[in-house]
Enzyme design. Structure first.
Site, PDB file in Angstrom:
ATOM      1  N   ARG A  48     -18.195  -0.186   4.919  1.00 16.76           N
ATOM      2  CA  ARG A  48     -19.279  -0.827   4.169  1.00 16.76           C
ATOM      3  C   ARG A  48     -19.971  -1.894   4.996  1.00 16.76           C
ATOM      4  O   ARG A  48     -21.167  -2.165   4.817  1.00 16.76           O
ATOM      5  CB  ARG A  48     -18.715  -1.436   2.877  1.00 16.76           C
ATOM      6  CG  ARG A  48     -19.770  -2.053   1.956  1.00 16.76           C
ATOM      7  CD  ARG A  48     -19.148  -2.512   0.649  1.00 16.76           C
ATOM      8  NE  ARG A  48     -18.057  -3.451   0.838  1.00 16.76           N
ATOM      9  CZ  ARG A  48     -18.218  -4.754   1.045  1.00 16.76           C
ATOM     10  NH1 ARG A  48     -19.439  -5.284   1.090  1.00 16.76           N
ATOM     11  NH2 ARG A  48     -17.174  -5.540   1.185  1.00 16.76           N
ATOM     12  N   GLU A  69       0.827  -1.202   0.000  1.00 20.82           N
ATOM     13  CA  GLU A  69       0.000   0.000   0.000  1.00 20.82           C
ATOM     14  C   GLU A  69       0.868   1.263   0.000  1.00 20.82           C
ATOM     15  O   GLU A  69       1.792   1.385   0.781  1.00 20.82           O
ATOM     16  CB  GLU A  69      -0.939  -0.002   1.202  1.00 20.82           C
ATOM     17  CG  GLU A  69      -1.933  -1.150   1.218  1.00 20.82           C
ATOM     18  CD  GLU A  69      -2.908  -1.133   0.045  1.00 20.82           C
ATOM     19  OE1 GLU A  69      -2.991  -0.094  -0.650  1.00 20.82           O
ATOM     20  OE2 GLU A  69      -3.574  -2.161  -0.179  1.00 20.82           O
ATOM     21  N   HIS A 123      -1.441  -5.495   2.181  1.00 17.12           N
ATOM     22  CA  HIS A 123      -2.624  -6.344   2.109  1.00 17.12           C
ATOM     23  C   HIS A 123      -2.242  -7.701   1.509  1.00 17.12           C
ATOM     24  O   HIS A 123      -1.454  -7.765   0.564  1.00 17.12           O
ATOM     25  CB  HIS A 123      -3.706  -5.705   1.218  1.00 17.12           C
ATOM     26  CG  HIS A 123      -4.693  -4.889   1.975  1.00 17.12           C
ATOM     27  ND1 HIS A 123      -4.917  -3.546   1.736  1.00 17.12           N
ATOM     28  CD2 HIS A 123      -5.553  -5.217   2.991  1.00 17.12           C
ATOM     29  CE1 HIS A 123      -5.853  -3.099   2.543  1.00 17.12           C
ATOM     30  NE2 HIS A 123      -6.257  -4.093   3.316  1.00 17.12           N
ATOM     31  N   CYS A 153      -8.396  -1.559   7.985  1.00 15.07           N
ATOM     32  CA  CYS A 153      -7.011  -1.606   7.496  1.00 15.07           C
ATOM     33  C   CYS A 153      -6.473  -0.201   7.253  1.00 15.07           C
ATOM     34  O   CYS A 153      -5.390   0.160   7.735  1.00 15.07           O
ATOM     35  CB  CYS A 153      -6.931  -2.428   6.215  1.00 15.07           C
ATOM     36  SG  CYS A 153      -7.117  -4.204   6.480  1.00 15.07           S
TER      37      CYS A 153
END
Length: 218
Positions: free
Chosen positions: A89, A79, A170, A142
């Site tokens: 979500r 990342e 990830h 995360c």
């Protein structure tokens, strides 16, 4: 000292490969003579930061790599950027579901990883491990941890020279999480652990990142 973190299972899963990989990579690196600690974080907004901050204080690492699961991604994702936004979500493991909330009110919009992401990308590819440089860590727990880590490293009273370096990776689903024949991308746990070890080894010997193409068109 090197600090690795992974998450507890979430979303109905019974394992989280981020923790499996971090824990296994810790043992691999310790066997090589490195001082390494692995800490499991709760998949809970705010609480995860408290555990991370405790680990930073207790271990005083020079290198921190936090790891999370990105189910559906086919590669190890290095990342690049954390953003100051929580937008869940699905609820976290404590039922929290923040929407459009700044993590640090008035804080920087984003922080870049201080890991040598391009050098790590090249090293992973050379090792035959599928990898990518990712431009988004999402807006779930995360990214929450990634932003908190970078904010702490930038604002800590102990921040100085040499600065503590940190970032986020990830990992895909672990193979046993995926029904056989489903076509859902996954990697074996041992491959993900070795990927983290490769990134650590690369970071320890890299002072200036490589300049190579690993961007995205969209």
């Amino acid at each position: 000292m090197i600090l690795l973190t992974g998450f507890e299972p979430f979303g109905g899963e019974t394992i989280n490969p981020s923790w499996t990989a971090a824990d296994a990579a810790c043992r691999v690196l310790q066997a090589e003579g490195h001082a390494v600690a692995a800490v499991q974080l709760p998949c809970v907004f705010k609480e995860s930061i408290t555990v991370l901050e405790d680990a930073l204080r207790d271990h005083r690492p020079e290198l921190v790599i936090c790891v999370g699961q990105a189910g559906g991604r086919p590669r190890i994702s290095l990342e690049r950027v954390a953003i100051n936004c929580d937008d869940a979500r699905i609820p976290d493991n404590a039922g929290n579901c923040p929407v459009d909330q700044e993590m640090v009110p008035g804080g920087p919009a984003a922080y870049f990883s201080s890991l040598p992401v391009k050098a790590a990308f090249a090293a992973l590819r050379s090792a035959g491990i599928p990898a990518e440089v990712s431009q988004s860590a999402g807006t779930y727990v995360c990214n929450h941890v990634f932003y908190a880590l970078m904010h702490a490293l930038h604002t800590s009273p102990d921040a100085g020279s040499p600065p503590v370096r940190g970032g986020f990776i990830h990992v895909p689903y672990e193979t046993q999480q995926v029904p056989r024949g489903s076509g859902t991308p996954s990697l074996p746990a041992a491959v993900m652990a070795e990927a983290l070890a490769v990134v650590v080894r690369t970071a320890l010997v890299t002072t200036a990142d490589l300049k190579l193409s690993a961007g995205a068109i969209h």
